[in-house]
Design a protein around this motif. Structure first.
Motif, PDB file in Angstrom:
ATOM      1  N   ALA A 115      -9.403  30.824  62.858  1.00 16.72           N
ATOM      2  CA  ALA A 115      -9.815  31.379  61.569  1.00 16.72           C
ATOM      3  C   ALA A 115      -8.611  31.821  60.737  1.00 16.72           C
ATOM      4  N   GLY A 116      -7.416  31.601  61.242  1.00 22.59           N
ATOM      5  CA  GLY A 116      -6.216  31.981  60.496  1.00 22.59           C
ATOM      6  C   GLY A 116      -6.022  33.484  60.429  1.00 22.59           C
ATOM      7  N   ALA A 117      -6.522  34.200  61.438  1.00 18.91           N
ATOM      8  CA  ALA A 117      -6.561  35.665  61.374  1.00 18.91           C
ATOM      9  C   ALA A 117      -5.654  36.322  62.412  1.00 18.91           C
ATOM     10  N   VAL A 118      -4.551  35.658  62.788  1.00 20.74           N
ATOM     11  CA  VAL A 118      -3.619  36.287  63.730  1.00 20.74           C
ATOM     12  C   VAL A 118      -2.237  36.395  63.102  1.00 20.74           C
ATOM     13  N   SER A 119      -1.421  37.262  63.672  1.00 17.58           N
ATOM     14  CA  SER A 119      -0.053  37.479  63.187  1.00 17.58           C
ATOM     15  C   SER A 119       0.797  36.233  63.456  1.00 17.58           C
ATOM     16  N   PRO A 120       1.924  36.094  62.742  1.00 18.84           N
ATOM     17  CA  PRO A 120       2.816  34.951  63.000  1.00 18.84           C
ATOM     18  C   PRO A 120       3.253  34.868  64.461  1.00 18.84           C
ATOM     19  N   ALA A 121       3.495  36.019  65.108  1.00 22.29           N
ATOM     20  CA  ALA A 121       3.940  36.002  66.503  1.00 22.29           C
ATOM     21  C   ALA A 121       2.844  35.446  67.417  1.00 22.29           C
ATOM     22  N   LEU A 122       1.592  35.832  67.168  1.00 26.56           N
ATOM     23  CA  LEU A 122       0.478  35.324  67.979  1.00 26.56           C
ATOM     24  C   LEU A 122       0.174  33.866  67.630  1.00 26.56           C
ATOM     25  N   ARG A 123       0.353  33.513  66.354  1.00 26.35           N
ATOM     26  CA  ARG A 123       0.123  32.129  65.959  1.00 26.35           C
ATOM     27  C   ARG A 123       1.094  31.208  66.696  1.00 26.35           C
ATOM     28  N   ALA A 124       2.348  31.657  66.807  1.00 27.64           N
ATOM     29  CA  ALA A 124       3.353  30.876  67.543  1.00 27.64           C
ATOM     30  C   ALA A 124       2.949  30.748  69.008  1.00 27.64           C
ATOM     31  N   LEU A 125       2.381  31.829  69.571  1.00 25.68           N
ATOM     32  CA  LEU A 125       1.968  31.806  70.974  1.00 25.68           C
ATOM     33  C   LEU A 125       0.851  30.790  71.207  1.00 25.68           C
ATOM     34  N   VAL A 126      -0.187  30.834  70.350  1.00 26.79           N
ATOM     35  CA  VAL A 126      -1.316  29.915  70.542  1.00 26.79           C
ATOM     36  C   VAL A 126      -0.889  28.474  70.244  1.00 26.79           C
ATOM     37  N   SER A 127      -0.091  28.275  69.190  1.00 24.58           N
ATOM     38  CA  SER A 127       0.396  26.925  68.881  1.00 24.58           C
ATOM     39  C   SER A 127       1.184  26.359  70.054  1.00 24.58           C
ATOM     40  N   ALA A 128       2.023  27.194  70.665  1.00 27.08           N
ATOM     41  CA  ALA A 128       2.821  26.744  71.811  1.00 27.08           C
ATOM     42  C   ALA A 128       1.920  26.417  72.996  1.00 27.08           C
ATOM     43  N   LEU A 181      -1.222  25.319  72.801  1.00 26.01           N
ATOM     44  CA  LEU A 181      -1.893  24.056  72.495  1.00 26.01           C
ATOM     45  C   LEU A 181      -0.931  22.881  72.629  1.00 26.01           C
ATOM     46  N   TRP A 182       0.333  23.144  72.380  1.00 30.01           N
ATOM     47  CA  TRP A 182       1.379  22.133  72.512  1.00 30.01           C
ATOM     48  C   TRP A 182       1.584  21.761  73.979  1.00 30.01           C
ATOM     49  N   LEU A 183       1.585  22.759  74.828  1.00 30.96           N
ATOM     50  CA  LEU A 183       1.894  22.557  76.247  1.00 30.96           C
ATOM     51  C   LEU A 183       0.689  22.086  77.050  1.00 30.96           C
ATOM     52  N   SER A 184      -0.512  22.488  76.638  1.00 33.10           N
ATOM     53  CA  SER A 184      -1.702  22.253  77.453  1.00 33.10           C
ATOM     54  C   SER A 184      -2.829  21.690  76.583  1.00 33.10           C
ATOM     55  N   ASP A 185      -3.547  20.692  77.123  1.00 37.01           N
ATOM     56  CA  ASP A 185      -4.676  20.142  76.354  1.00 37.01           C
ATOM     57  C   ASP A 185      -5.988  20.857  76.665  1.00 37.01           C
ATOM     58  N   GLY A 237      -5.596  36.659  87.666  1.00 44.74           N
ATOM     59  CA  GLY A 237      -5.453  35.244  87.998  1.00 44.74           C
ATOM     60  C   GLY A 237      -4.008  34.818  88.196  1.00 44.74           C
ATOM     61  N   VAL A 238      -3.819  33.490  88.311  1.00 44.56           N
ATOM     62  CA  VAL A 238      -2.488  32.889  88.443  1.00 44.56           C
ATOM     63  C   VAL A 238      -2.223  32.095  87.174  1.00 44.56           C
ATOM     64  N   TYR A 239      -1.038  32.254  86.600  1.00 45.53           N
ATOM     65  CA  TYR A 239      -0.716  31.631  85.326  1.00 45.53           C
ATOM     66  C   TYR A 239       0.552  30.805  85.467  1.00 45.53           C
ATOM     67  N   ARG A 240       0.479  29.540  85.002  1.00 48.09           N
ATOM     68  CA  ARG A 240       1.610  28.612  85.072  1.00 48.09           C
ATOM     69  C   ARG A 240       2.000  28.172  83.672  1.00 48.09           C
ATOM     70  N   ARG A 241       3.052  27.350  83.598  1.00 45.24           N
ATOM     71  CA  ARG A 241       3.546  26.896  82.298  1.00 45.24           C
ATOM     72  C   ARG A 241       2.400  26.382  81.417  1.00 45.24           C
ATOM     73  N   GLY A 242       2.305  26.951  80.217  1.00 49.63           N
ATOM     74  CA  GLY A 242       1.266  26.556  79.277  1.00 49.63           C
ATOM     75  C   GLY A 242       0.052  27.465  79.298  1.00 49.63           C
ATOM     76  N   ASP A 243      -0.095  28.289  80.330  1.00 49.42           N
ATOM     77  CA  ASP A 243      -1.259  29.177  80.437  1.00 49.42           C
ATOM     78  C   ASP A 243      -1.053  30.458  79.616  1.00 49.42           C
ATOM     79  N   ILE A 244      -2.159  30.987  79.094  1.00 43.19           N
ATOM     80  CA  ILE A 244      -2.146  32.275  78.384  1.00 43.19           C
ATOM     81  C   ILE A 244      -2.892  33.308  79.231  1.00 43.19           C
ATOM     82  N   CYS A 245      -2.300  34.480  79.356  1.00 47.37           N
ATOM     83  CA  CYS A 245      -2.968  35.632  79.968  1.00 47.37           C
ATOM     84  C   CYS A 245      -3.140  36.688  78.876  1.00 47.37           C
ATOM     85  N   VAL A 246      -4.352  37.195  78.716  1.00 43.18           N
ATOM     86  CA  VAL A 246      -4.598  38.254  77.736  1.00 43.18           C
ATOM     87  C   VAL A 246      -5.123  39.482  78.457  1.00 43.18           C
ATOM     88  N   VAL A 247      -4.467  40.607  78.266  1.00 44.49           N
ATOM     89  CA  VAL A 247      -4.968  41.873  78.815  1.00 44.49           C
ATOM     90  C   VAL A 247      -5.018  42.895  77.692  1.00 44.49           C
TER      91      VAL A 247
END
Ligand code: ZN
Length: 221
Positions: free
Chosen positions: A23-36, A38-42, A169-179
Motif C-alpha cells: 500500500a506504499g505505507a512504510v518508511s524508506p528503511a522498511l521499503r528497502a527491507l521488503v524490496s530486498a 522480494l529480490w532474494l526470495s520468491d 523460528g529459524v531464518y536464513r538468507r532472504g527470510d524476514i523475522c518480525v517481532v
C-alpha cells in the motif's frame, strides 16, 4: 483472487508488513527491507503483487480522497513495482552480500560502513537513524547469541548471510523475522557461517482504513 498463498508458517506480523509495503505505507528503511526480501526470495512475490493490484484498484474506487494524497500513494506503489522489475532483471547481488534494493538504499558498499563492536562477536553498523526509525546491519559471529531483549514497537530483520534462530523460528538468507514489543527474544546465529542481518526498528505497524480492508479481504477474514 488469483494469488498463491505463501507457504510460511510464520507470524501474521510479516503479512502485515507486506500489506503495508504493497500500500506504499512504510518508511524508506522498511521499503528497502521488503524490496530486498522480494529480490532474494520468491516466497511472497505473488502475494505482494496481488496486494499491490488490490491497493491500486482501491485507490480508484475510494471516493473523496484528496487528489494530492492519492497521487503520492500511487507514486509509492509505482516505485515499489519498479523495485521488483529492476530486481528480476539485473544481477542478483551487489557487493557479494547486499541485494540491489538494499545497496541502493544504503548508498555504499558493506566495506564502506563504520562498524562498532557491541559485544564480543557482535558488530553493528548504523545505516539510517531517522526520527522514530533506526536501520542497522548486524554482523554476528557463527554460534554467537544476542542477549535476550524486547523492543519498543516493531523490529523487522532480513537475513543477508548465514542464519539465526529464536523462539519464533529459524531464518536464513532472504527470510524476514518480525517481532514486536510483546516479544522477548534471544537470537542465536547458526554455526558454520557468520550471520549478517539488516534490521529496522520503529513504531508498531497499525493497519487501518483501506489498507486493513484489502489485507483482511485477501486473507479471508
Ligand atoms: Zn530483536
Amino acid at each position: 483472487m488469483n494469488y498463491q498463498s505463501p507457504k510460511r508458517d510464520s507470524s501474521s506480523a510479516v503479512d502485515a508488513l507486506l500489506a503495508s509495503y504493497a500500500a506504499g505505507a512504510v518508511s524508506p528503511a522498511l521499503r528497502a527491507l521488503v524490496s530486498a526480501h522480494l529480490w532474494l526470495s520468491d516466497e511472497n512475490r505473488n502475494f505482494v503483487t496481488a496486494l499491490e493490484h488490490v491497493a491500486a484498484r482501491e485507490m480508484e474506487s475510494v471516493p473523496g480522497v484528496p487528489v494530492r494524497a492519492r497521487s503520492e500513494r500511487l507514486d509509492a506503489i509505482f516505485a515499489t513495482a519498479l523495485d521488483g522489475a529492476v530486481g528480476s532483471a539485473a544481477a542478483r547481488v551487489e557487493d557479494g552480500l547486499l541485494p540491489q534494493p538494499l545497496h541502493r538504499f544504503m548508498g555504499r558498499g558493506i566495506d564502506e560502513l563504520s562498524w562498532t563492536t557491541k559485544l564480543p562477536g557482535i558488530r553493528e553498523a548504523v545505516i539510517d537513524d531517522a526520527e522514530g526509525s533506526e536501520a542497522v546491519l548486524y554482523w554476528i559471529r557463527a554460534g554467537r547469541a544476542i542477549p535476550a531483549h524486547t523492543h519498543e514497537g516493531l523490529e523487522a530483520t532480513l537475513v543477508l548471510q548465514g542464519s539465526f534462530s529464536d523462539q519464533t523460528g529459524v531464518y536464513r538468507r532472504g527470510d524476514i523475522c518480525v517481532v514486536d514489543g510483546e516479544t522477548d527474544h534471544k537470537p542465536v546465529a547458526g554455526t558454520g557461517e557468520d550471520c549478517v542481518c539488516y534490521a529496522v526498528t520503529e513504531g508498531a505497524i497499525r493497519l487501518t482504513g483501506p489498507v486493513a480492508r484489502l489485507f483482511n479481504r485477501l486473507r479471508g477474514h
